[in-house]
Design a protein around this motif. Structure first.
Motif, PDB file in Angstrom:
ATOM      1  N   GLU A   2       2.677  -1.168 -14.996  1.00 56.98           N
ATOM      2  CA  GLU A   2       3.109  -0.747 -13.664  1.00 56.98           C
ATOM      3  C   GLU A   2       2.428   0.571 -13.289  1.00 56.98           C
ATOM      4  OE1 GLU A   2       5.316  -2.042 -11.303  1.00 56.98           O
ATOM      5  OE2 GLU A   2       4.983  -3.863 -12.465  1.00 56.98           O
ATOM      6  N   ARG A   5       4.328   5.783  -9.635  1.00 58.82           N
ATOM      7  CA  ARG A   5       4.747   5.933  -8.256  1.00 58.82           C
ATOM      8  C   ARG A   5       4.897   7.417  -7.933  1.00 58.82           C
ATOM      9  NH1 ARG A   5       5.940   0.944  -9.599  1.00 58.82           N
ATOM     10  NH2 ARG A   5       6.248  -0.652  -8.008  1.00 58.82           N
ATOM     11  N   ARG A  23       1.022  -0.203  -1.264  1.00 56.76           N
ATOM     12  CA  ARG A  23       1.814  -1.121  -2.075  1.00 56.76           C
ATOM     13  C   ARG A  23       0.926  -1.852  -3.078  1.00 56.76           C
ATOM     14  NH1 ARG A  23       1.714  -6.562   0.409  1.00 56.76           N
ATOM     15  NH2 ARG A  23       0.381  -6.488   2.258  1.00 56.76           N
ATOM     16  N   ARG A  26       0.392  -8.005  -5.877  1.00 57.14           N
ATOM     17  CA  ARG A  26       0.728  -8.765  -7.077  1.00 57.14           C
ATOM     18  C   ARG A  26      -0.298  -9.861  -7.350  1.00 57.14           C
ATOM     19  NH1 ARG A  26       4.436  -5.967 -10.098  1.00 57.14           N
ATOM     20  NH2 ARG A  26       5.954  -4.988  -8.691  1.00 57.14           N
ATOM     21  N   SER A  50      16.203  -4.852  -0.278  1.00 55.71           N
ATOM     22  CA  SER A  50      15.105  -5.228  -1.171  1.00 55.71           C
ATOM     23  C   SER A  50      13.747  -5.292  -0.493  1.00 55.71           C
ATOM     24  CB  SER A  50      15.395  -6.583  -1.824  1.00 55.71           C
ATOM     25  OG  SER A  50      15.530  -7.588  -0.828  1.00 55.71           O
ATOM     26  N   HIS A  51      13.715  -5.426   0.850  1.00 57.10           N
ATOM     27  CA  HIS A  51      12.444  -5.584   1.556  1.00 57.10           C
ATOM     28  C   HIS A  51      12.415  -4.744   2.831  1.00 57.10           C
ATOM     29  CE1 HIS A  51      12.421  -9.183  -1.003  1.00 57.10           C
ATOM     30  NE2 HIS A  51      11.104  -9.186  -0.859  1.00 57.10           N
ATOM     31  N   ALA A  65       8.159  -6.016  -0.471  1.00 57.00           N
ATOM     32  CA  ALA A  65       9.232  -5.736  -1.419  1.00 57.00           C
ATOM     33  C   ALA A  65       9.278  -4.240  -1.687  1.00 57.00           C
ATOM     34  CB  ALA A  65       9.008  -6.507  -2.720  1.00 57.00           C
ATOM     35  N   LEU A  66      10.457  -3.653  -1.646  1.00 58.23           N
ATOM     36  CA  LEU A  66      10.572  -2.209  -1.872  1.00 58.23           C
ATOM     37  C   LEU A  66      10.062  -1.825  -3.257  1.00 58.23           C
ATOM     38  CD1 LEU A  66      14.072  -1.351  -0.313  1.00 58.23           C
ATOM     39  CD2 LEU A  66      11.831  -1.572   0.792  1.00 58.23           C
ATOM     40  N   ALA A  67      10.200  -2.745  -4.226  1.00 57.55           N
ATOM     41  CA  ALA A  67       9.730  -2.468  -5.583  1.00 57.55           C
ATOM     42  C   ALA A  67       8.220  -2.345  -5.653  1.00 57.55           C
ATOM     43  CB  ALA A  67      10.212  -3.565  -6.527  1.00 57.55           C
ATOM     44  N   ASP A  68       7.503  -2.871  -4.641  1.00 55.01           N
ATOM     45  CA  ASP A  68       6.042  -2.829  -4.644  1.00 55.01           C
ATOM     46  C   ASP A  68       5.488  -1.599  -3.926  1.00 55.01           C
ATOM     47  OD1 ASP A  68       5.975  -5.176  -6.031  1.00 55.01           O
ATOM     48  OD2 ASP A  68       5.552  -6.443  -4.285  1.00 55.01           O
TER      49      ASP A  68
END
Length: 329
Positions: A2, A5, A23, A26, A50-51, A65-68
């Motif tokens: 990963e 960030r 971002r 993937r 989440s998005h 996606a917020l995780a990205d």
């Protein structure tokens, strides 16, 4: 592995703002063998658990996606292509779509009378220079509407010198509790990109819908009671959607040169939230694009939140606002 960030200042508070987002892509590898990244510049339409949804500068909408999200921040609004146009220029463009039954010029001011309900075709448009002292211009306004047995109404741009002139003479809002009307502008090409996939096929119970086009003529006007008698019909189209024979949505579009004026967008309450307004808009934009129009203008009351959201998502920009003033009783 990963990526690191660096943090960002994004969140629900940036909805409606212009942002830049970096971002992860993937499934792709970057030049150094690590994760691939891409940057997106646009307006944040929504921010959920989440998005986030970003409308890009090219009109495309992307869900992220917020995780990205690796980094991001709000950025200043881009300079509008319409910023060079004054409110007077835009109002002159818009009023050209209506031909009053009676009209008189006081310098650059336009005194209009058409009968029927109050509104643009039955008001003085005080743009530019009246060519005479303000007191004389106001006297001529009063005399014009007295001759037509009509209460005078002034359509003034909010914050303009004309507003100050009328208010100093004691004129006040026609409807005190009504929000200002906002004039919105958008490029036809951008609207076409936003609406390219919109059709009746994507609407619930599409088999019960019938779409009709009426070109500017007498029959069209007879079928649309909301169309002012003064509407210029040489190059106009009326869109109507019926469901099981009952009209549920409609709208109209007029063109003069490379500008089009969109109005009378109406969806019956029981038929809302089905995408019918977008279908009417998509057809209007297609019609405008086929005729070489480059700018679409419309007006919407400032507190009409559903309409405001729709137009913002499509790419309309607020240019200015106006209100109606009347003299003391």
């Amino acid at each position: 592995m990963e990526p690191e960030r660096t943090g960002h200042t994004l969140g629900p508070h940036v909805v409606g703002q212009r942002v830049v987002v970096r971002r992860i892509v993937r499934g792709e590898t970057g030049p150094t063998g690590g994760p691939a990244f891409t940057d997106l510049l646009g307006t944040c339409l929504s921010w959920g658990p989440s998005h986030a949804v970003i409308a890009g500068e090219d009109g495309t909408t992307t869900q992220i996606a917020l995780a990205d999200i690796v980094s991001g921040k709000p950025v200043p609004p881009r300079v509008s292509r319409f910023s060079r146009l004054s409110a007077d220029e835009v109002e002159a463009r818009c009023t050209a779509f209506f031909t009053p039954r009676a009209v008189e010029q006081v310098g650059d001011w336009v005194l209009r009378y058409s009968g029927g309900a109050n509104g643009r075709p039955n008001s003085v448009l005080p743009i530019g220079d009246p060519g005479v002292p303000a007191s004389e211009a106001l006297e001529r306004v009063l005399a014009f509407y007295a001759a037509h047995d009509r209460r005078p109404v002034a359509q003034v741009v909010v914050g303009s010198p004309a507003q100050q002139v009328f208010e100093e003479a004691g004129w006040d809002r026609l409807r005190p509790d009504e929000a200002d009307t906002e004039v919105l502008l958008a490029g036809v090409a951008r609207l076409a990109r936003q609406l390219r996939d919109v059709s009746t096929d994507s609407v619930e119970h599409a088999d019960a819908l019938t779409k009709e086009w009426l070109v500017g003529n007498t029959s069209a006007q007879d079928n649309y009671e909301a169309v002012e008698a003064s509407l210029r019909l040489q190059d106009a189209v009326f869109a109507s959607i019926t469901e099981d024979g009952v009209q549920v949505a409609r709208g109209r579009t007029n063109r003069i040169g490379d500008w089009v004026f969109f109005a009378d967008l109406t969806v019956q309450p029981h038929a809302r939230r089905r995408g019918l307004a977008r279908i009417i808009m998509a057809d209007a934009v297609d019609w405008a694009a086929e005729r070489g129009a480059s700018v679409m203008a419309l007006q919407v009351v400032g507190d009409n939140e559903p309409a405001q959201r729709l137009y913002a998502e499509l790419g309309f920009e607020r240019h200015h606002a106006y209100r109606y003033l009347v003299p003391p009783s």
